[in-house]
Design a protein around this motif. Structure first.
Motif, PDB file in Angstrom:
ATOM      1  N   LYS A  74     -56.254 -17.875  -6.589  1.00  0.00           N
ATOM      2  CA  LYS A  74     -55.531 -19.147  -6.775  1.00  0.00           C
ATOM      3  C   LYS A  74     -54.307 -19.115  -5.863  1.00  0.00           C
ATOM      4  N   ALA A  75     -53.610 -20.260  -5.805  1.00  0.00           N
ATOM      5  CA  ALA A  75     -52.433 -20.356  -4.934  1.00  0.00           C
ATOM      6  C   ALA A  75     -51.395 -19.287  -5.303  1.00  0.00           C
ATOM      7  N   ASP A  76     -51.269 -19.008  -6.615  1.00  0.00           N
ATOM      8  CA  ASP A  76     -50.273 -18.015  -7.053  1.00  0.00           C
ATOM      9  C   ASP A  76     -50.615 -16.621  -6.520  1.00  0.00           C
ATOM     10  N   ASP A  77     -51.915 -16.323  -6.510  1.00  0.00           N
ATOM     11  CA  ASP A  77     -52.337 -15.011  -5.989  1.00  0.00           C
ATOM     12  C   ASP A  77     -51.939 -14.901  -4.514  1.00  0.00           C
ATOM     13  N   ALA A  78     -52.160 -15.990  -3.777  1.00  0.00           N
ATOM     14  CA  ALA A  78     -51.837 -15.991  -2.340  1.00  0.00           C
ATOM     15  C   ALA A  78     -50.343 -15.792  -2.140  1.00  0.00           C
ATOM     16  N   ARG A  79     -49.562 -16.502  -2.949  1.00  0.00           N
ATOM     17  CA  ARG A  79     -48.097 -16.408  -2.825  1.00  0.00           C
ATOM     18  C   ARG A  79     -47.637 -14.980  -3.106  1.00  0.00           C
ATOM     19  N   GLU A  80     -48.169 -14.438  -4.180  1.00  0.00           N
ATOM     20  CA  GLU A  80     -47.784 -13.077  -4.580  1.00  0.00           C
ATOM     21  C   GLU A  80     -48.129 -12.070  -3.475  1.00  0.00           C
ATOM     22  N   GLN A  81     -49.325 -12.211  -2.932  1.00  0.00           N
ATOM     23  CA  GLN A  81     -49.765 -11.294  -1.866  1.00  0.00           C
ATOM     24  C   GLN A  81     -48.885 -11.464  -0.624  1.00  0.00           C
ATOM     25  N   ALA A  82     -48.605 -12.711  -0.258  1.00  0.00           N
ATOM     26  CA  ALA A  82     -47.810 -12.977   0.941  1.00  0.00           C
ATOM     27  C   ALA A  82     -46.390 -12.421   0.796  1.00  0.00           C
ATOM     28  N   LEU A  83     -45.842 -12.582  -0.409  1.00  0.00           N
ATOM     29  CA  LEU A  83     -44.458 -12.134  -0.626  1.00  0.00           C
ATOM     30  C   LEU A  83     -44.269 -10.639  -0.355  1.00  0.00           C
ATOM     31  N   LYS A  84     -45.313  -9.892  -0.635  1.00  0.00           N
ATOM     32  CA  LYS A  84     -45.210  -8.439  -0.419  1.00  0.00           C
ATOM     33  C   LYS A  84     -45.066  -8.093   1.058  1.00  0.00           C
ATOM     34  N   HIS A  85     -45.432  -9.027   1.930  1.00  0.00           N
ATOM     35  CA  HIS A  85     -45.504  -8.680   3.359  1.00  0.00           C
ATOM     36  C   HIS A  85     -44.614  -9.540   4.257  1.00  0.00           C
ATOM     37  N   VAL A  86     -43.796 -10.396   3.658  1.00  0.00           N
ATOM     38  CA  VAL A  86     -43.055 -11.353   4.494  1.00  0.00           C
ATOM     39  C   VAL A  86     -42.166 -10.689   5.546  1.00  0.00           C
ATOM     40  N   ASN A  87     -41.680  -9.501   5.260  1.00  0.00           N
ATOM     41  CA  ASN A  87     -40.761  -8.877   6.224  1.00  0.00           C
ATOM     42  C   ASN A  87     -41.457  -8.044   7.286  1.00  0.00           C
ATOM     43  N   GLU A  88     -42.749  -8.051   7.243  1.00  0.00           N
ATOM     44  CA  GLU A  88     -43.474  -7.185   8.176  1.00  0.00           C
ATOM     45  C   GLU A  88     -43.456  -7.725   9.604  1.00  0.00           C
ATOM     46  N   PRO A  89     -43.159  -6.834  10.576  1.00  0.00           N
ATOM     47  CA  PRO A  89     -43.138  -7.308  11.960  1.00  0.00           C
ATOM     48  C   PRO A  89     -44.551  -7.571  12.481  1.00  0.00           C
ATOM     49  N   LEU A  90     -44.691  -8.662  13.211  1.00  0.00           N
ATOM     50  CA  LEU A  90     -45.994  -8.967  13.826  1.00  0.00           C
ATOM     51  C   LEU A  90     -45.947  -8.684  15.329  1.00  0.00           C
ATOM     52  N   PHE A  91     -45.119  -9.443  16.035  1.00  0.00           N
ATOM     53  CA  PHE A  91     -44.986  -9.243  17.484  1.00  0.00           C
ATOM     54  C   PHE A  91     -43.789 -10.058  17.967  1.00  0.00           C
ATOM     55  N   ASN A  92     -43.253  -9.687  19.107  1.00  0.00           N
ATOM     56  CA  ASN A  92     -42.141 -10.419  19.748  1.00  0.00           C
ATOM     57  C   ASN A  92     -41.019 -10.760  18.760  1.00  0.00           C
ATOM     58  N   GLY A  93     -40.747  -9.849  17.840  1.00  0.00           N
ATOM     59  CA  GLY A  93     -39.662 -10.085  16.879  1.00  0.00           C
ATOM     60  C   GLY A  93     -40.063 -11.008  15.735  1.00  0.00           C
ATOM     61  N   LEU A  94     -41.268 -11.505  15.760  1.00  0.00           N
ATOM     62  CA  LEU A  94     -41.744 -12.419  14.721  1.00  0.00           C
ATOM     63  C   LEU A  94     -42.183 -11.627  13.485  1.00  0.00           C
ATOM     64  N   ARG A  95     -41.846 -12.167  12.298  1.00  0.00           N
ATOM     65  CA  ARG A  95     -42.302 -11.525  11.064  1.00  0.00           C
ATOM     66  C   ARG A  95     -43.309 -12.432  10.371  1.00  0.00           C
ATOM     67  N   PHE A  96     -44.075 -11.809   9.464  1.00  0.00           N
ATOM     68  CA  PHE A  96     -45.103 -12.589   8.770  1.00  0.00           C
ATOM     69  C   PHE A  96     -44.460 -13.782   8.061  1.00  0.00           C
ATOM     70  N   GLY A  97     -43.260 -13.535   7.490  1.00  0.00           N
ATOM     71  CA  GLY A  97     -42.556 -14.610   6.776  1.00  0.00           C
ATOM     72  C   GLY A  97     -42.277 -15.809   7.673  1.00  0.00           C
ATOM     73  N   ASP A  98     -42.070 -15.574   8.981  1.00  0.00           N
ATOM     74  CA  ASP A  98     -41.787 -16.692   9.898  1.00  0.00           C
ATOM     75  C   ASP A  98     -42.984 -17.636   9.987  1.00  0.00           C
ATOM     76  N   LEU A  99     -44.175 -17.064   9.889  1.00  0.00           N
ATOM     77  CA  LEU A  99     -45.372 -17.915   9.933  1.00  0.00           C
ATOM     78  C   LEU A  99     -45.515 -18.686   8.625  1.00  0.00           C
ATOM     79  N   ILE A 100     -45.203 -17.963   7.523  1.00  0.00           N
ATOM     80  CA  ILE A 100     -45.339 -18.595   6.205  1.00  0.00           C
ATOM     81  C   ILE A 100     -44.390 -19.797   6.103  1.00  0.00           C
ATOM     82  N   THR A 101     -43.142 -19.606   6.576  1.00  0.00           N
ATOM     83  CA  THR A 101     -42.187 -20.712   6.421  1.00  0.00           C
ATOM     84  C   THR A 101     -42.534 -21.906   7.315  1.00  0.00           C
TER      85      THR A 101
END
Ligand SMILES: Cc1cc2nc3c(=O)[nH]c(=O)nc-3n(C[C@H](O)[C@H](O)[C@H](O)COP(=O)(O)OP(=O)(O)OC[C@H]3O[C@@H](n4cnc5c(N)ncnc54)[C@H](O)[C@@H]3O)c2cc1C
Length: 797
Positions: free
Chosen positions: A288-315
């Motif tokens: 459900k949407a809550d599961d997705a949110r919970e999973q995403a929250l655990k990783h928002v600070n993770e670096p992806l590339f070029n200084g971008l973090r997972f949270g930047d995509l989410i926002t």
């Protein structure tokens, strides 16, 4: 208003529908049989698979009705879709490639990043690779856009019924009857389940099959639907500074990210997370949407590339969803008059963007078979349908299974699933250049199909489609592989075994010993040279055991000798060459600079050694010869390094991968290399034999230590290995349509050659000969190109 005609003008679409309407239409078509066949296909699902089938059937004049549960075709679900070159080729034939391209974003380079978000290597320019090899680009677009292009290309949209959620199949014998949730009934000759991974047609097909066969049909099929990953996917506004036209892969422990720059300033993204356990079919969790949110929250600070973090995509997201990643190819995709295509039959992890291409391939394959069957005149009966569906399964199951396996392996690597994979992914694989990756691309692309009865409009790249080339590779039967490997392993054990059981010592006579040891060194030079050459074939990195000659040289030099390791290498080669793509499309050609370096490296590495041997033999008839001392070992080990070093020095202007790997510009230099090696090996043989003949004629028979001499055992075993290897090579090339040379000829050639010019020269000559059929194998059959005798083959860059 007729209750059977639903007015959906609010959606800009008008739909005809149910069984009665079909019957009217069918009656009308029977009156005019050339306009449309009597045979009717009920397609369930109006996405890539269903719409591609509908479009192809329309072009073929085969009647159908398409049922889609959504209220519109092409809803925006936030999904993207990759268009691989082999899908583009089919879209080109369907006449819609240009529209798709206008909505899509081409990919020019790929970039990879470690868990800290730091780049692991410079970006690879992959656009040239795709264009050069296939004639088509790699592109990404919204799944919705591809659906809409397909939909709008269909002339008679009245056959497409939205708001038709299929609930039951009531009949599969003689004809099919499909019932929607709203109670509408559709009748046809076959039903096609293009209704995705949670296919209702599949459920119904299995329900009926289980009922009719006593409940056993679907259990193994269900159990093959497995899930080891979940995925949050979405699209976001592309952050400023993010490179355009690129894909980005970021590797983390037990998860990975895949981002793609899309059209209109978008970025498509996928976050794949490894589940704690693999689940099967009905145990696969849904989110459900809550599961997705919970999973995403655990990783928002993770670096992806070029200084971008997972949270930047989410926002920045416009849509994001979490889904289980089901992975399967069903063992069988049909029962009676029902067949599955697309994700309901084969579901791949979206990491390699093959889902749409596979759906498009299977849909057009079904359309081709239907056209063939209908062109025969009679309406296909149950037997005909069974044989048609069986052929479709036989053609598409191996293809998609291979893609499934490769995608699974790639995902495991990207998610650094264990420390070995972590090491390979973070420390080794980033060293590979596009020239290595090309093997991956071509093995995915060239087995793609074309639509059989539509004009061929495609552009061709350097790597022709599998069905267009002389070579006809197929997987080797495991029993044959085991038999040949067994033979080689037996020969490998023969040398040490014979020496041990016969308690064979080195030849006691110094003259005999030096001649025989020199002979063995000539044999080892030829063997090492083949190991080194093979390690430079571009596809060998995938078969890691043949990637480098150095381990074999070292082990041969310092442990059980060439007698053991040469046949062992041949056995490994046999095992690794059993896969379909080994002879095609894996590229034959090696880099021209490496090919140019080979003869020089050979002369520098072995020249002094051979000169000394020659000098000793000619000037000191009774003195010491050369033996397996430090200088021989140094020569063996320096050869591969020298090839690399000289190759780097001889590197000319950079060439396109397609030029490097799919033409014959290395052949001249390879010929020089083989010439030098062949001359040295055969001259060595003739000289050593000529040295030996006077020796055996002068020494009394009783004094000859032939029977127990270890050198003779080694020479005998190596000669046996070369003869067996020649037989295998010719047999295997016959199998894949690369030669017509008979096994008897191969056997006689190897035996007589071993006596006259020696096994080292036979091995070199065999490998030299092999280059030509391999080269011819990747071209069109002769009658299609009609080459003039004096004409040199064209370079297809
Ligand atoms: C998260 C995600 C990302 C993806 N990304 C990519 C990618 O980048 N590249 C790529 O190539 N592929 C990608 N895919 C896969 C790709 O979208 C599918 O492989 C492709 O669309 C296959 O199409 P299909 O027609 O078989 O099934 P689907 O696209 O799933 O379509 C099934 C259709 O059937 C309809 N339907 C379902 N049940 C019924 C019913 N009972 N009655 C009537 N209609 C019904 C649905 O509404 C839908 O329209 C992705 C898939 C997912 C889940």
């Amino acid at each position: 208003m007729d209750p059977n005609v639903r007015d959906l003008s609010g959606l800009g679409l008008k739909f005809l529908a149910p069984e009665e309407a079909y019957n009217d239409k069918a009656a009308e078509q029977r009156a005019n049989p050339r306009a449309m066949s009597d045979f009717k296909v009920v397609i369930v699902g109006g996405s890539i698979g269903g719409l591609t089938l509908a479009k192809t059937l329309e072009l073929y004049g085969i009647d159908y009705v398409l049922l889609e549960k959504s209220p519109e075709i092409g809803p925006q679900l936030g999904a993207s879709v990759g268009i691989q070159p082999h899908a583009s080729k089919i879209l080109d034939q369907l006449g819609i490639l240009e529209q798709v391209k206008s909505k899509a974003h081409p990919i020019y380079e790929d970039r990879i990043f470690g868990p800290d978000g730091k780049r692991l290597r410079a970006p690879h320019g992959i656009n040239g690779l795709y264009y050069g090899l296939s004639g088509y680009p790699l592109m990404y677009l919204d799944l919705q856009q591809l659906q809409l292009v397909l939909y709008h290309s269909i002339e008679d949209q009245s056959k497409i019924h939205v708001n038709s959620d299929v609930d039951r199949i009531e009949q599969l014998d003689g004809f099919v009857r499909v019932i929607t949730k709203s109670g509408e009934s559709f009748r046809g000759d076959i039903v096609v389940g293009a209704d995705g991974v949670y296919s209702q047609v599949r459920e119904e097909m299995w329900r009926i099959a289980d009922k009719e066969t006593g409940g056993s049909h679907c259990v193994p099929l269900r159990n093959s639907i497995t899930c080891s990953y979940k995925c949050i996917f979405g699209m976001s506004e592309r952050p400023q500074g993010t490179p355009n036209n690129a894909t980005f892969y970021t590797f983390h422990d037990q998860h990975s990210y895949f981002c793609i720059s899309g059209p209109e300033g978008k970025i498509y993204w996928f976050a794949f997370f490894k589940n704690d356990k693999t689940t099967v079919d009905r145990d696969i969790p849904y989110y459900k949407a809550d599961d997705a949110r919970e999973q995403a929250l655990k990783h928002v600070n993770e670096p992806l590339f070029n200084g971008l973090r997972f949270g930047d995509l989410i926002t920045r997201q416009s849509t994001a969803t979490m889904v289980p990643v089901e992975e399967f190819v069903l063992d069988t995709n049909f029962y009676k008059r029902a067949i599955l295509i697309g994700d309901s039959f084969h579901k791949l992890n979206p990491l390699t963007g093959q889902g749409a291409a596979c759906a498009i391939e299977t849909a057009t394959l079904l359309a081709d078979h239907l056209k063939e069957a209908l062109d025969e005149g009679a309406t296909p009966n149950d037997d005909k349908i069974y044989s048609m569906f069986s052929q479709i399964l036989a053609q598409q199951k191996p293809r998609t299974t291979k893609l499934l396996e490769k995608t699974k392996k790639l995902q495991r690597l990207h998610a650094l699933e264990n420390s070995v994979l972590r090491y390979i992914q973070l420390k080794l694989l980033h060293r590979l250049g596009p020239e290595h990756l090309s093997t991956l691309y071509v093995t995915r692309t060239t087995p793609g199909r074309k639509v059989k009865y539509l004009p061929e409009t495609f552009r061709s790249g350097a790597a022709l489609a599998d069905e267009d080339v002389v070579a006809n590779p197929s997987e080797r039967r495991p029993s044959a592989t085991k038999l040949w490997m067994g033979l080689m392993l037996l020969i490998a054990l023969l040398g040490p075994g014979a020496k041990f059981t016969l308690r064979a010592q080195r030849a006691s006579d110094p003259n005999e010993s030096r001649v025989l040891q020199t002979y063995l060194i000539v044999l080892s030079i030829a063997t090492n040279s083949i190991f080194v050459l093979e390690s430079h074939r571009p596809g060998r990195w995938m078969t890691i055991l043949l990637w480098s000659a150095i381990p074999y040289s070292m082990l041969s030099t310092y442990t059980f000798g060439w007698t053991f390791y040469a046949p062992l290498y041949f056995a490994i080669f046999i095992a690794l060459s059993a896969v379909q793509e080994f002879y095609y499309p894996s590229p034959r050609a090696i880099s021209p600079s490496t090919a140019a370096a080979l003869p020089y490296a050979l002369l520098v590495s072995y020249g002094p050694l051979m000169a000394r041997a020659l000098w000793t033999l000619l000037t000191k008839p009774e003195g010491d010869g050369i033996s397996n001392g430090w200088d021989t070992n140094l020569s063996h080990l320096s050869f591969p390094f020298l090839v690399n070093g000289i190759g780097d020095m001889m590197m000319g202007d950079p060439l396109k991968i397609s030029q490097l790997q799919f033409d014959f510009r290395d052949m001249d230099c390879l010929s020089q290399f083989y010439n030098v090696l062949f001359l040295a090996a055969s001259a060595g043989h003739v000289m050593l034999i000529s040295q030996f003949i006077p020796y055996i004629t002068t020494v009394p028979i009783a004094d000859l230590s032939l029977s127990l001499c270890a050198e003779w055992v080694e020479i005998g075993c190596l000669t046996l290995a070369v003869v067996a290897w020649s037989l295998f090579t010719v047999w295997d090339m016959q199998r894949v349509n690369l030669t017509q040379v008979s096994l008897l000829k191969a056997f006689l050639g190897a035996v007589v050659g071993s006596v006259l010019i020696g096994p080292a020269a036979v091995l070199t000559g065999l490998w030299w000969w092999r280059e030509y059929p391999l080269e011819r194998g990747r071209n069109k059959p002769a009658q299609e190109v009609e080459p003039k005798p004096e004409q040199k083959p064209e370079v297809r860059a």
